[in-house]
Write a protein that holds these residues in place. Structure first.
Motif, PDB file in Angstrom:
ATOM      1  N   ASP A  11       0.838  -1.209   0.000  1.00 35.34           N
ATOM      2  CA  ASP A  11       0.000   0.000   0.000  1.00 35.34           C
ATOM      3  C   ASP A  11       0.871   1.255   0.000  1.00 35.34           C
ATOM      4  O   ASP A  11       0.534   2.263  -0.637  1.00 35.34           O
ATOM      5  CB  ASP A  11      -0.919   0.013   1.218  1.00 35.34           C
ATOM      6  N   SER A  12       1.991   1.189   0.716  1.00 39.55           N
ATOM      7  CA  SER A  12       2.898   2.335   0.750  1.00 39.55           C
ATOM      8  C   SER A  12       3.485   2.615  -0.628  1.00 39.55           C
ATOM      9  O   SER A  12       3.620   3.776  -1.040  1.00 39.55           O
ATOM     10  CB  SER A  12       4.020   2.076   1.761  1.00 39.55           C
ATOM     11  N   LEU A  14       2.049   1.891  -3.512  1.00 39.63           N
ATOM     12  CA  LEU A  14       0.968   2.461  -4.318  1.00 39.63           C
ATOM     13  C   LEU A  14       0.729   3.924  -3.961  1.00 39.63           C
ATOM     14  O   LEU A  14       0.574   4.782  -4.844  1.00 39.63           O
ATOM     15  CB  LEU A  14      -0.315   1.656  -4.124  1.00 39.63           C
ATOM     16  N   SER A  15       0.726   4.211  -2.669  1.00 42.04           N
ATOM     17  CA  SER A  15       0.470   5.588  -2.239  1.00 42.04           C
ATOM     18  C   SER A  15       1.585   6.530  -2.656  1.00 42.04           C
ATOM     19  O   SER A  15       1.350   7.704  -2.955  1.00 42.04           O
ATOM     20  CB  SER A  15       0.305   5.629  -0.712  1.00 42.04           C
ATOM     21  N   ASP A  16       2.807   6.005  -2.690  1.00 37.44           N
ATOM     22  CA  ASP A  16       3.932   6.835  -3.109  1.00 37.44           C
ATOM     23  C   ASP A  16       3.820   7.199  -4.588  1.00 37.44           C
ATOM     24  O   ASP A  16       4.157   8.320  -4.996  1.00 37.44           O
ATOM     25  CB  ASP A  16       5.238   6.085  -2.843  1.00 37.44           C
ATOM     26  N   ASP A  17       3.338   6.242  -5.403  1.00 38.56           N
ATOM     27  CA  ASP A  17       3.258   6.471  -6.848  1.00 38.56           C
ATOM     28  C   ASP A  17       1.976   7.204  -7.248  1.00 38.56           C
ATOM     29  O   ASP A  17       1.968   7.974  -8.212  1.00 38.56           O
ATOM     30  CB  ASP A  17       3.332   5.129  -7.578  1.00 38.56           C
ATOM     31  N   PRO A  19      -0.388   9.244  -5.067  1.00 38.27           N
ATOM     32  CA  PRO A  19      -0.805   9.746  -3.759  1.00 38.27           C
ATOM     33  C   PRO A  19      -2.202  10.369  -3.742  1.00 38.27           C
ATOM     34  O   PRO A  19      -2.910  10.253  -2.745  1.00 38.27           O
ATOM     35  CB  PRO A  19       0.265  10.792  -3.431  1.00 38.27           C
ATOM     36  N   LEU A  20      -2.583  11.006  -4.845  1.00 36.29           N
ATOM     37  CA  LEU A  20      -3.860  11.734  -4.873  1.00 36.29           C
ATOM     38  C   LEU A  20      -4.600  11.489  -6.184  1.00 36.29           C
ATOM     39  O   LEU A  20      -5.200  12.399  -6.760  1.00 36.29           O
ATOM     40  CB  LEU A  20      -3.617  13.244  -4.675  1.00 36.29           C
ATOM     41  N   ALA A  60      -4.676  -2.690  -5.850  1.00 37.63           N
ATOM     42  CA  ALA A  60      -5.024  -1.563  -6.722  1.00 37.63           C
ATOM     43  C   ALA A  60      -6.415  -1.699  -7.316  1.00 37.63           C
ATOM     44  O   ALA A  60      -6.922  -0.746  -7.917  1.00 37.63           O
ATOM     45  CB  ALA A  60      -3.984  -1.444  -7.838  1.00 37.63           C
ATOM     46  N   ARG A  92      -3.081   2.297 -12.054  1.00 36.32           N
ATOM     47  CA  ARG A  92      -2.606   2.546 -10.696  1.00 36.32           C
ATOM     48  C   ARG A  92      -1.545   1.522 -10.291  1.00 36.32           C
ATOM     49  O   ARG A  92      -0.538   1.855  -9.665  1.00 36.32           O
ATOM     50  CB  ARG A  92      -3.774   2.496  -9.710  1.00 36.32           C
TER      51      ARG A  92
END
Length: 281
Positions: A11-12, A14-17, A19-20, A60, A92
């Motif tokens: 998850d980290s 994915l969130s890094d790539d 984020p929003l 994702a 994603r």
């Protein structure tokens, strides 16, 4: 698969790539369009982190099929996995899933080459990866090393005994036999490994009772001399040849008498390309 990276780590990534959200996919209005994404080996490789990439794609929002497993040697063009789902989910997970496999496959393939070179000489030879990894990438590096047939040399300072010269500098001239005896009393179930810089040091520590003599940056000839002398004074002691040994030199060190090849070379291997195709369902 030795162990999963875990959903928190994935998850980290994915969130890094993302984020929003994915701005391009959003502006094009294609996020809900059904599609399929395939991963395949662009060239020969040892697959690694396949299961983790599949789990990342599932997180994702994709449904995933895997066609191989970590540790399997793949030919060019061999399928690795396929993901199905909305285009937003495919995009994603695309790049992080691809990078996981590419990075891990580079390490696994380099490890497999060293293992094969060592075991061509002695089927019982082991290739052990040091803890000299890219900071923050320990779990992925170890998974890839193990997929290639290697074993961890040390996971860290907590679980193994490895006496360096930098430790011995603080012992005030204590005799080697006394040092080994203290280690035996404190942790009788652990092997005592001592790193040495010369044949004479290796003979001294083996005679004192060390289980493994780690020969740091020895030449092949020096390893052969050390192994020959240990057969006379401490036949049960193992020789571990250390110092970034690669596939080109591993066989020679094993032939000289090293039972273990200790190396960090695979961790800096070039990632191997994974071909990705995305298309409407």
């Amino acid at each position: 698969m030795p162990f999963p990276l875990g959903d928190a780590a994935l998850d980290s990534l994915l969130s890094d790539d993302v984020p929003l959200g994915d701005l391009t996919t959003h502006l094009l209005g294609i996020g809900d369009a059904p599609g399929t994404m395939t991963f395949a080996a662009r060239g020969p490789m040892v697959a690694a982190a396949v299961e983790d990439a599949a789990r990342l794609l599932a997180l994702a929002g994709c449904t995933v099929e895997t066609f191989t497993a970590s540790g399997v040697a793949l030919a060019a063009g061999a399928p690795i996995l396929a993901a199905h789902g909305p285009a937003g989910a495919l995009h994603r997970g695309w790049k992080m899933g691809q990078l996981l496999i590419e990075t891990a496959a580079g390490i696994a393939t380099a490890t497999r080459a060293i293992v094969e070179a060592a075991r061509a000489v002695n089927p019982d030879a082991a290739v052990a990866g040091t803890r000299k990894m890219v900071p923050g990438a320990k779990a992925l590096s170890l998974k890839a090393l193990m997929a290639g047939g290697g074993v961890p040399h040390r996971l860290g300072l907590s679980e193994t005994i490895l006496v360096f010269a930098e430790h011995r500098a603080f012992l005030g001239g204590e005799p080697p036999a006394a040092t080994i005896a203290r280690l035996r009393r404190g942790a009788p179930e652990r092997a005592a490994v001592v790193e040495v810089a010369s044949v004479e040091e290796g003979v001294t520590w083996a005679a004192a009772g060390a289980d493994v003599i780690q020969a740091e940056k020895f030449t092949v000839e020096a390893v052969a001399e050390l192994a020959a002398r240990l057969r006379a004074v401490a036949p049960r002691a193992l020789v571990a040849a250390a110092g970034g040994i690669n596939a080109e030199r591993a066989g020679a060190y094993v032939a000289a008498g090293a039972r273990v090849i200790v190396t960090s070379a695979p961790y800096t291997a070039k990632p191997l390309d994974v071909a990705v195709r995305i298309a409407p369902a």
